[in-house]
Design a protein around this motif. Sequence first.
Motif, mmCIF file in Angstrom:
data_model
loop_
_atom_site.group_PDB
_atom_site.id
_atom_site.type_symbol
_atom_site.label_atom_id
_atom_site.label_comp_id
_atom_site.label_asym_id
_atom_site.label_seq_id
_atom_site.Cartn_x
_atom_site.Cartn_y
_atom_site.Cartn_z
ATOM 1 N N ILE A 64 70.321 72.103 145.665
ATOM 2 C CA ILE A 64 71.826 72.039 144.913
ATOM 3 C C ILE A 64 71.913 70.833 144.309
ATOM 4 C CG2 ILE A 64 74.355 72.380 145.289
ATOM 5 C CD1 ILE A 64 73.662 74.120 147.641
ATOM 6 N N GLU A 65 72.144 70.815 143.061
ATOM 7 C CA GLU A 65 72.368 69.334 142.290
ATOM 8 C C GLU A 65 73.622 69.174 142.072
ATOM 9 O OE1 GLU A 65 69.567 69.218 139.142
ATOM 10 O OE2 GLU A 65 68.066 68.923 140.424
ATOM 11 N N GLY A 66 74.225 67.894 142.385
ATOM 12 C CA GLY A 66 75.569 67.661 142.154
ATOM 13 C C GLY A 66 75.425 66.623 140.851
ATOM 14 N N ASN A 67 76.297 65.649 140.583
ATOM 15 C CA ASN A 67 76.170 64.760 139.524
ATOM 16 C C ASN A 67 75.335 63.650 139.825
ATOM 17 O OD1 ASN A 67 78.539 66.101 138.128
ATOM 18 N ND2 ASN A 67 79.829 64.829 139.663
ATOM 19 N N ASN A 68 74.361 63.272 139.045
ATOM 20 C CA ASN A 68 73.562 62.102 139.402
ATOM 21 C C ASN A 68 72.621 62.510 140.504
ATOM 22 O OD1 ASN A 68 72.139 59.823 139.317
ATOM 23 N ND2 ASN A 68 73.479 58.669 140.391
ATOM 24 N N PRO A 69 71.885 63.803 140.431
ATOM 25 C CA PRO A 69 71.292 64.478 141.491
ATOM 26 C C PRO A 69 70.111 63.551 142.073
ATOM 27 C CG PRO A 69 70.551 65.480 139.369
ATOM 28 C CD PRO A 69 71.752 64.565 139.103
ATOM 29 N N GLN A 70 69.487 62.518 141.368
ATOM 30 C CA GLN A 70 68.469 61.596 141.815
ATOM 31 C C GLN A 70 68.910 60.503 142.968
ATOM 32 O OE1 GLN A 70 65.415 62.784 141.177
ATOM 33 N NE2 GLN A 70 66.422 64.527 139.861
ATOM 34 N N SER A 71 70.367 60.434 142.911
ATOM 35 C CA SER A 71 70.752 59.209 143.827
ATOM 36 C C SER A 71 70.681 59.265 145.271
ATOM 37 C CB SER A 71 72.148 59.046 143.192
ATOM 38 O OG SER A 71 73.020 60.259 143.792
ATOM 39 N N TYR A 72 70.655 60.556 145.607
ATOM 40 C CA TYR A 72 70.750 60.278 147.221
ATOM 41 C C TYR A 72 70.556 62.158 147.651
ATOM 42 C CZ TYR A 72 71.786 58.781 151.905
ATOM 43 O OH TYR A 72 71.729 58.272 153.277
ATOM 44 N N CYS A 73 69.795 62.460 148.807
ATOM 45 C CA CYS A 73 69.432 63.630 148.951
ATOM 46 C C CYS A 73 69.868 63.973 150.479
ATOM 47 C CB CYS A 73 68.073 64.304 148.819
ATOM 48 S SG CYS A 73 67.667 65.753 149.217
ATOM 49 N N LYS A 126 81.846 68.258 142.119
ATOM 50 C CA LYS A 126 82.563 67.046 143.154
ATOM 51 C C LYS A 126 81.822 66.175 143.948
ATOM 52 C CE LYS A 126 86.830 69.519 143.096
ATOM 53 N NZ LYS A 126 88.346 70.034 143.473
ATOM 54 N N PHE A 127 80.766 66.298 143.714
ATOM 55 C CA PHE A 127 79.656 65.161 144.621
ATOM 56 C C PHE A 127 78.525 64.694 143.639
ATOM 57 C CE2 PHE A 127 78.244 69.230 146.283
ATOM 58 C CZ PHE A 127 76.856 69.314 145.997
ATOM 59 N N GLU A 128 78.287 63.565 144.180
ATOM 60 C CA GLU A 128 76.968 62.963 143.468
ATOM 61 C C GLU A 128 75.753 62.924 144.329
ATOM 62 O OE1 GLU A 128 76.835 59.307 141.832
ATOM 63 O OE2 GLU A 128 79.060 59.542 140.675
ATOM 64 N N GLY A 129 74.622 63.179 143.919
ATOM 65 C CA GLY A 129 73.535 63.422 144.884
ATOM 66 C C GLY A 129 72.877 64.890 144.964
ATOM 67 N N SER A 130 72.105 65.146 145.657
ATOM 68 C CA SER A 130 71.611 66.547 145.944
ATOM 69 C C SER A 130 71.414 66.996 147.273
ATOM 70 C CB SER A 130 70.237 66.654 144.964
ATOM 71 O OG SER A 130 69.275 65.904 145.710
ATOM 72 N N VAL A 131 71.432 68.307 147.562
ATOM 73 C CA VAL A 131 71.454 68.833 148.622
ATOM 74 C C VAL A 131 70.066 69.865 149.026
ATOM 75 C CG1 VAL A 131 72.537 70.387 150.545
ATOM 76 C CG2 VAL A 131 73.750 69.029 148.911
ATOM 77 N N MET A 132 69.541 69.639 149.656
ATOM 78 C CA MET A 132 68.146 70.451 149.972
ATOM 79 C C MET A 132 68.338 71.301 151.277
ATOM 80 S SD MET A 132 64.251 69.335 151.358
ATOM 81 C CE MET A 132 63.702 68.640 149.565
ATOM 82 N N LEU A 133 68.303 72.710 150.708
ATOM 83 C CA LEU A 133 68.411 73.702 151.652
ATOM 84 C C LEU A 133 67.224 74.131 152.281
ATOM 85 C CD1 LEU A 133 70.714 75.959 149.616
ATOM 86 C CD2 LEU A 133 71.576 74.340 151.318
#
Length: 399
Positions: A64-73, A126-133
């Motif tokens: 799941i990619e938020g804003n600026n997805p490469q910034s933090y995971c 509404k969030f920056e970064g990304s989420v790995m499921l």
Amino acid sequence: MIEEIKVLAKSFYDEIIECRRYLHRHPELSQQEFGTMEYVADKLRSFGLQPHTGIGKTGVMAMIEGNNPQSYCIALRADYDALPIKECTGLPFSSEVDGVMHACGHDMHTASLLGCAKILTTLSHKFEGSVMLIFQPSEEMYPGGAYMMMQDGVFDNVMPNEIFAFHCLPEMDSGKIGMKKGKYMASTDELYLTVKGRGGHGGTPNLNIDPIVIASHIIVAMQQIVSRNADPMMPTILSFGKMIGEGRTNIIPDEVKIEGTIRTFSEEWRLDAHKRITSIAQGVAESMGGSCDVFIDFGYPYVVNDDQCTQNTFDNGVEYFGNDNVEWLEQRMTAEDFAFFAQKIPACYFRVGTHIKDTPITNLHRPNLMIDESSIEHAMGFMAYNTIQALNKQTKKNK
């Protein structure tokens, strides 16, 4: 943000409960979760995600990619294998697979992560970064789905900065969570011993080398490993749960098979204990005229929760559930292959209460396990909140 997430969790609740009930009706054993894998992948696609399947044979991963997805995971993990247990709950959505049941709550874990995924997808702007499921198979069987997925490259393209998972806790009421900093759950290794003697008639024991007697002495002698060899301050459990000698009342068998487990919280002592198990088993057998083959299946390491991740999760839990509903827990001698993830990435593995109030506690790995399904709404909402808070915390730090 909390109220917005709680509203979303409530609005998605019916759909996610149906997911849990579908999974409960269609349980699959470790390394056989092909139907579960496809079901989870289809649900993720319906949320607009692009899942990758077949990781570690039957695992699923999606981003799941938020804003600026490469910034933090942030990685979130749920397991989804079932157990070889015949269900006796009488639930209208009981297992339709004879002798197989979700008796450890993995259906609840998976449904909760699906619900969390839908919330996070809805709020991704509404969030920056990304989420790995990470939907993981084979938690209940060595070498463990976590290890298998890592070997199969689940982190090759993106290495998460933090990882979180939870397990249901039948002793804790729904609406509560708990956790522990540092060493939380024990390492676990499986022991397989074959004691060999010389069978024969039970009425002429002098002509035999009785492997049942030898096996009994081995089991008793091994108790000194915990009581006299282990550091009293180092939690250690050595248990044997299976002993089979295929004889009869008057037939002494040629061999006896013994199976057990050893669990502890020190890698150094773990290896030393393995040596002592082999030495005692073989020494006792040889002293009595027999022999013993020892195989130790090296299992999961102990689970270590990162102090900062866990403190942050505790604080977020207080904000989400209230101070009276978040607890610090004690160490447990149960084990979890999430430990493989926690060795590589700062982690927090926490507990979600699933007890149905005013009912007897039904323990894990029991054919009558039942959970309060409202715990799924709590779990999916809190995972989403904790994830967004972790991402926001890092964004503020970078600024």
